[in-house]
Design a protein around this motif. Structure first.
Motif: not given
Length: 236
Positions: A134-135, A137, A205-206, A208-212
């Protein structure tokens, strides 16, 4: 859709820039204390020129948001804000401690990492991290702390398997972090610095997850509360 991300890092002694294009990364990296402001814009220009890209063709810009050097973080955030505001680009802030963990993981394959940067003033910037499918943690939280207050043995006991210690803090405070009678991590990487290359990888990765975040939120994370002042944008 091809994803294009420009990344930079000036948080430590290392100055670096990277260009991510659909999984392929080109980068420039130099250990150059106190020369970041002279080098970073040239590095970014070189990467874009080599790829025959303009800033306006990018999808996002990423940077090492800290913790790290006060002036280094201000340089990075100022450059990023200037570019992002001018070209209406989203920004991806990436932890420099997580970038160190990623670099250590890439080098050793060990999924438990203790990132530690010398923060001066008899303190370290610290994060213990674990990597799985999952990346990344955190084990606990990022913090600035006296090395005498860290119970490294207790932290290592929270995850089975091998550990790697990475970052300049292990050079400066090794005996205080790991007394003679304590068990040691399997690998110690004293010279493991964050780099724009791993920041670009994490930023993809961020993205692609929409974390901007918008340009106005591209601010440094100092961890020390008394230095948090907004940087001035720098145009590219």
């Amino acid at each position: 859709m091809t994803v294009k991300i420009l990344a930079l890092d000036t948080a430590t002694e290392a100055c670096s820039a990277a260009l991510y294009i659909d999984g392929e990364i080109t980068s420039q990296y130099q250990l150059a204390p106190r020369e970041h402001s002279r080098l970073i814009l040239r590095m970014l220009d070189d990467l874009l020129s080599q790829a025959n890209l303009t800033v306006g063709e990018l999808d996002a810009i990423a940077f090492g948001r800290g913790p790290g050097s006060f002036m280094g973080l201000r340089i990075a955030a100022g450059v990023v804000q200037g570019i992002a505001f001018a070209h209406d680009l989203p920004v991806i802030p990436v932890s420099t401690l997580k970038a160190i963990a990623q670099r250590a993981y890439d080098e050793t394959g060990i999924s438990n990492v203790m990132s530690c940067i010398d923060a001066r003033m008899d303190e370290v910037y610290w994060a213990a991290c674990h990597h799985d499918a999952a990346g990344w943690s955190y084990i606990g939280e990022e913090c600035v702390i006296s090395p005498d207050k860290l119970d490294v043995q207790q932290i290592m006991s929270q995850r089975s398997g091998s550990w790697v210690a990475a970052g300049t803090g292990w050079t400066s405070y090794l005996e205080r972090l790991l007394p003679e009678d304590s068990s040691r991590p399997q690998v110690i990487l004293n010279d493991c610095f964050p780099s724009a290359e791993v920041i670009a990888k994490l930023a993809a990765e961020e993205f692609k997850a929409g974390n901007t975040v918008p340009a106005a939120q591209a601010i440094p994370v100092y961890l020390r509360n008394d230095v948090a002042k907004k940087p001035k944008p720098v145009a590219l």
